[in-house]
Design a protein around this motif. Structure first.
Motif, PDB file in Angstrom:
ATOM      1  N   ALA A 168      47.362  26.475  73.102  1.00  0.00           N
ATOM      2  CA  ALA A 168      46.802  25.399  72.275  1.00  0.00           C
ATOM      3  C   ALA A 168      46.813  25.872  70.823  1.00  0.00           C
ATOM      4  CB  ALA A 168      45.398  25.052  72.730  1.00  0.00           C
ATOM      5  N   VAL A 169      47.902  25.613  70.127  1.00  0.00           N
ATOM      6  CA  VAL A 169      48.113  26.166  68.792  1.00  0.00           C
ATOM      7  C   VAL A 169      47.848  25.109  67.719  1.00  0.00           C
ATOM      8  CG1 VAL A 169      49.732  27.371  67.289  1.00  0.00           C
ATOM      9  CG2 VAL A 169      49.905  27.634  69.772  1.00  0.00           C
ATOM     10  N   VAL A 170      47.073  25.485  66.725  1.00  0.00           N
ATOM     11  CA  VAL A 170      46.856  24.629  65.559  1.00  0.00           C
ATOM     12  C   VAL A 170      48.058  24.796  64.638  1.00  0.00           C
ATOM     13  CG1 VAL A 170      45.398  24.166  63.561  1.00  0.00           C
ATOM     14  CG2 VAL A 170      44.353  24.848  65.729  1.00  0.00           C
ATOM     15  N   THR A 171      48.709  23.690  64.290  1.00  0.00           N
ATOM     16  CA  THR A 171      49.886  23.732  63.427  1.00  0.00           C
ATOM     17  C   THR A 171      49.711  22.784  62.244  1.00  0.00           C
ATOM     18  OG1 THR A 171      51.029  21.957  64.629  1.00  0.00           O
ATOM     19  CG2 THR A 171      51.360  24.219  65.417  1.00  0.00           C
ATOM     20  N   VAL A 172      50.599  22.935  61.274  1.00  0.00           N
ATOM     21  CA  VAL A 172      50.647  22.000  60.150  1.00  0.00           C
ATOM     22  C   VAL A 172      52.096  21.609  59.919  1.00  0.00           C
ATOM     23  CG1 VAL A 172      48.587  22.916  59.027  1.00  0.00           C
ATOM     24  CG2 VAL A 172      50.827  23.861  58.443  1.00  0.00           C
ATOM     25  N   ALA A 173      52.272  20.428  59.288  1.00  0.00           N
ATOM     26  CA  ALA A 173      53.604  19.990  58.896  1.00  0.00           C
ATOM     27  C   ALA A 173      53.949  20.563  57.529  1.00  0.00           C
ATOM     28  CB  ALA A 173      53.657  18.466  58.859  1.00  0.00           C
ATOM     29  N   GLU A 174      55.201  20.490  57.169  1.00  0.00           N
ATOM     30  CA  GLU A 174      55.636  21.053  55.897  1.00  0.00           C
ATOM     31  C   GLU A 174      54.993  20.350  54.709  1.00  0.00           C
ATOM     32  OE1 GLU A 174      59.875  20.973  55.914  1.00  0.00           O
ATOM     33  OE2 GLU A 174      60.058  22.678  57.275  1.00  0.00           O
ATOM     34  N   ASP A 184      59.481  18.025  62.512  1.00  0.00           N
ATOM     35  CA  ASP A 184      59.262  16.869  63.390  1.00  0.00           C
ATOM     36  C   ASP A 184      59.646  17.142  64.838  1.00  0.00           C
ATOM     37  OD1 ASP A 184      58.351  15.449  61.221  1.00  0.00           O
ATOM     38  OD2 ASP A 184      60.293  14.499  60.808  1.00  0.00           O
ATOM     39  N   PHE A 185      60.418  18.191  65.070  1.00  0.00           N
ATOM     40  CA  PHE A 185      60.861  18.521  66.430  1.00  0.00           C
ATOM     41  C   PHE A 185      60.081  19.711  66.997  1.00  0.00           C
ATOM     42  CE2 PHE A 185      64.437  16.574  64.199  1.00  0.00           C
ATOM     43  CZ  PHE A 185      64.760  15.541  65.073  1.00  0.00           C
ATOM     44  N   GLU A 186      58.960  20.079  66.338  1.00  0.00           N
ATOM     45  CA  GLU A 186      58.107  21.188  66.758  1.00  0.00           C
ATOM     46  C   GLU A 186      58.791  22.543  66.632  1.00  0.00           C
ATOM     47  OE1 GLU A 186      54.757  21.218  67.695  1.00  0.00           O
ATOM     48  OE2 GLU A 186      54.926  19.213  66.822  1.00  0.00           O
ATOM     49  N   ARG A 187      59.824  22.600  65.808  1.00  0.00           N
ATOM     50  CA  ARG A 187      60.465  23.888  65.539  1.00  0.00           C
ATOM     51  C   ARG A 187      59.716  24.590  64.409  1.00  0.00           C
ATOM     52  NH1 ARG A 187      66.414  21.282  65.178  1.00  0.00           N
ATOM     53  NH2 ARG A 187      65.256  20.289  63.480  1.00  0.00           N
ATOM     54  N   VAL A 188      59.520  25.899  64.571  1.00  0.00           N
ATOM     55  CA  VAL A 188      58.762  26.666  63.584  1.00  0.00           C
ATOM     56  C   VAL A 188      59.644  26.960  62.374  1.00  0.00           C
ATOM     57  CG1 VAL A 188      57.420  28.754  63.157  1.00  0.00           C
ATOM     58  CG2 VAL A 188      57.418  27.724  65.434  1.00  0.00           C
ATOM     59  N   THR A 189      59.178  26.527  61.208  1.00  0.00           N
ATOM     60  CA  THR A 189      59.941  26.757  59.977  1.00  0.00           C
ATOM     61  C   THR A 189      59.294  27.812  59.080  1.00  0.00           C
ATOM     62  OG1 THR A 189      58.784  24.934  58.873  1.00  0.00           O
ATOM     63  CG2 THR A 189      60.860  24.411  59.994  1.00  0.00           C
ATOM     64  N   GLY A 190      58.042  28.163  59.373  1.00  0.00           N
ATOM     65  CA  GLY A 190      57.359  29.160  58.562  1.00  0.00           C
ATOM     66  C   GLY A 190      55.947  29.392  59.051  1.00  0.00           C
ATOM     67  N   VAL A 191      55.227  30.258  58.368  1.00  0.00           N
ATOM     68  CA  VAL A 191      53.826  30.564  58.680  1.00  0.00           C
ATOM     69  C   VAL A 191      53.059  30.648  57.360  1.00  0.00           C
ATOM     70  CG1 VAL A 191      52.216  32.258  59.635  1.00  0.00           C
ATOM     71  CG2 VAL A 191      54.390  31.810  60.790  1.00  0.00           C
ATOM     72  N   PRO A 238      54.497  33.491  66.413  1.00  0.00           N
ATOM     73  CA  PRO A 238      54.733  32.232  67.111  1.00  0.00           C
ATOM     74  C   PRO A 238      55.733  32.479  68.240  1.00  0.00           C
ATOM     75  CG  PRO A 238      54.883  31.935  64.734  1.00  0.00           C
ATOM     76  CD  PRO A 238      54.853  33.414  64.987  1.00  0.00           C
ATOM     77  N   VAL A 239      55.498  31.888  69.383  1.00  0.00           N
ATOM     78  CA  VAL A 239      56.391  32.034  70.531  1.00  0.00           C
ATOM     79  C   VAL A 239      57.168  30.729  70.684  1.00  0.00           C
ATOM     80  CG1 VAL A 239      56.568  32.534  72.991  1.00  0.00           C
ATOM     81  CG2 VAL A 239      54.748  33.600  71.624  1.00  0.00           C
ATOM     82  N   VAL A 240      58.479  30.823  70.785  1.00  0.00           N
ATOM     83  CA  VAL A 240      59.319  29.630  70.805  1.00  0.00           C
ATOM     84  C   VAL A 240      60.202  29.600  72.051  1.00  0.00           C
ATOM     85  CG1 VAL A 240      59.342  29.522  68.282  1.00  0.00           C
ATOM     86  CG2 VAL A 240      61.167  30.751  69.479  1.00  0.00           C
ATOM     87  N   ASP A 241      60.652  28.387  72.394  1.00  0.00           N
ATOM     88  CA  ASP A 241      61.573  28.242  73.518  1.00  0.00           C
ATOM     89  C   ASP A 241      63.013  28.393  73.032  1.00  0.00           C
ATOM     90  OD1 ASP A 241      62.272  25.867  72.277  1.00  0.00           O
ATOM     91  OD2 ASP A 241      61.257  24.575  73.740  1.00  0.00           O
ATOM     92  N   ASP A 242      63.964  28.074  73.909  1.00  0.00           N
ATOM     93  CA  ASP A 242      65.374  28.279  73.572  1.00  0.00           C
ATOM     94  C   ASP A 242      65.843  27.412  72.414  1.00  0.00           C
ATOM     95  OD1 ASP A 242      65.499  30.087  75.628  1.00  0.00           O
ATOM     96  OD2 ASP A 242      66.339  28.678  77.075  1.00  0.00           O
ATOM     97  N   LEU A 243      65.133  26.328  72.149  1.00  0.00           N
ATOM     98  CA  LEU A 243      65.500  25.422  71.064  1.00  0.00           C
ATOM     99  C   LEU A 243      64.708  25.700  69.782  1.00  0.00           C
ATOM    100  CD1 LEU A 243      65.828  22.061  73.051  1.00  0.00           C
ATOM    101  CD2 LEU A 243      67.649  23.651  72.363  1.00  0.00           C
ATOM    102  N   GLY A 244      63.911  26.771  69.803  1.00  0.00           N
ATOM    103  CA  GLY A 244      63.123  27.113  68.625  1.00  0.00           C
ATOM    104  C   GLY A 244      61.830  26.336  68.502  1.00  0.00           C
ATOM    105  N   ARG A 245      61.462  25.608  69.555  1.00  0.00           N
ATOM    106  CA  ARG A 245      60.237  24.811  69.512  1.00  0.00           C
ATOM    107  C   ARG A 245      59.028  25.674  69.882  1.00  0.00           C
ATOM    108  NH1 ARG A 245      62.565  20.195  73.414  1.00  0.00           N
ATOM    109  NH2 ARG A 245      62.659  22.109  74.643  1.00  0.00           N
ATOM    110  N   LEU A 246      57.927  25.439  69.201  1.00  0.00           N
ATOM    111  CA  LEU A 246      56.717  26.235  69.410  1.00  0.00           C
ATOM    112  C   LEU A 246      56.114  25.973  70.790  1.00  0.00           C
ATOM    113  CD1 LEU A 246      54.640  28.110  67.921  1.00  0.00           C
ATOM    114  CD2 LEU A 246      53.361  26.023  67.405  1.00  0.00           C
TER     115      LEU A 246
END
Length: 229
Positions: free
Chosen positions: A13-19, A43-50, A121-129
């Motif tokens: 259960a990760v708290v995230t923010v949009a760019e 928009d695709f839940e891919r991690v772009t930064g921290v 951040p832990v991501v799947d094969d598509l880079g999604r969080l």
């Protein structure tokens, strides 16, 4: 014997923010959820930064400091840019240091140390969080009970790699410290038992009291892995 990965200890259960999340909203989220950093996703839940507390503090650090210093370094110039940031995209550290799901916890710990970060951040094969793992999460393996560790040594190591020697080997576990005592056929068998026991999640140390009938170290060579991890 179970091989522990980041998936076993991460927070899902990760708290995230949009760019485009505003600066003050990011601050509010960190304070409200008592976090030190938050992943930035598209928009695709891919991690772009921290974005970390350190990134946010640049605005305070450089408040009123409008002119860059002579011969200012690249890092300091980057920090100054963050001081003027208004959104998460301007604040974040990118590209992010991430861990694919399935990453062994030992590899995750080495990555954190090498990159000097406190969380991944832990991501799947598509880079999604899919989760986030912290240093504290990695330490959860040392909350395993002595009985669970004992089970892994007996069933995951001795009965797999040293089956013929099982009746002559005694295993005890106390506060994560494993003691191997008894006699095995070869030096290489004792070495395998010691090496693999050290790799079990939650093991603090190994007390090697194994004796052997035949010293085959000169035949095999010390440090050889015998085809095991």
């Amino acid at each position: 014997m179970k091989n522990w990965h980041v998936d076993d200890v991460m927070t899902t259960a990760v708290v995230t923010v949009a760019e485009d999340t505003p600066y003050r909203t990011v601050v509010d989220l960190l304070i409200r959820h008592r976090l030190s950093a938050v992943p930035v996703v598209d928009d695709f839940e891919r991690v772009t930064g921290v974005v970390s507390e350190a990134d946010l503090l640049r605005k305070i650090e450089y408040a009123g400091d409008e002119k860059p210093r002579l011969f200012e370094g690249r890092r300091r110039r980057g920090d100054r840019v963050k001081a003027d940031a208004r959104t998460a995209a301007d604040l974040m550290s990118s590209p992010p240091v991430i861990a694919p799901n399935g990453t062994p916890i030992a590899a995750a710990a080495r990555l954190m140390d090498r990159e000097n970060v406190k969380r991944l951040p832990v991501v799947d094969d598509l880079g999604r969080l899919v989760g986030i793992v912290s240093r504290g999460d990695l330490l959860k393996v040392h909350l395993r009970s002595d009985d669970d560790i004992l089970h892994d040594v007996r069933d995951g190591i001795l009965r797999v790699y040293l089956l013929d020697d099982v009746p002559r080997v005694e295993v005890t576990v106390q506060d994560g410290l494993v003691t191997l005592k008894g006699r095995v056929d070869r030096w290489s068998s004792a070495d395998i038992a010691k090496r693999l026991t050290r790799q079990i999640a939650g093991v603090v140390g190994v007390e090697d009291k194994l004796e052997y009938d035949y010293d085959d170290s000169n035949v095999l060579g010390t440090g050889i892995a015998y085809g095991v991890a």
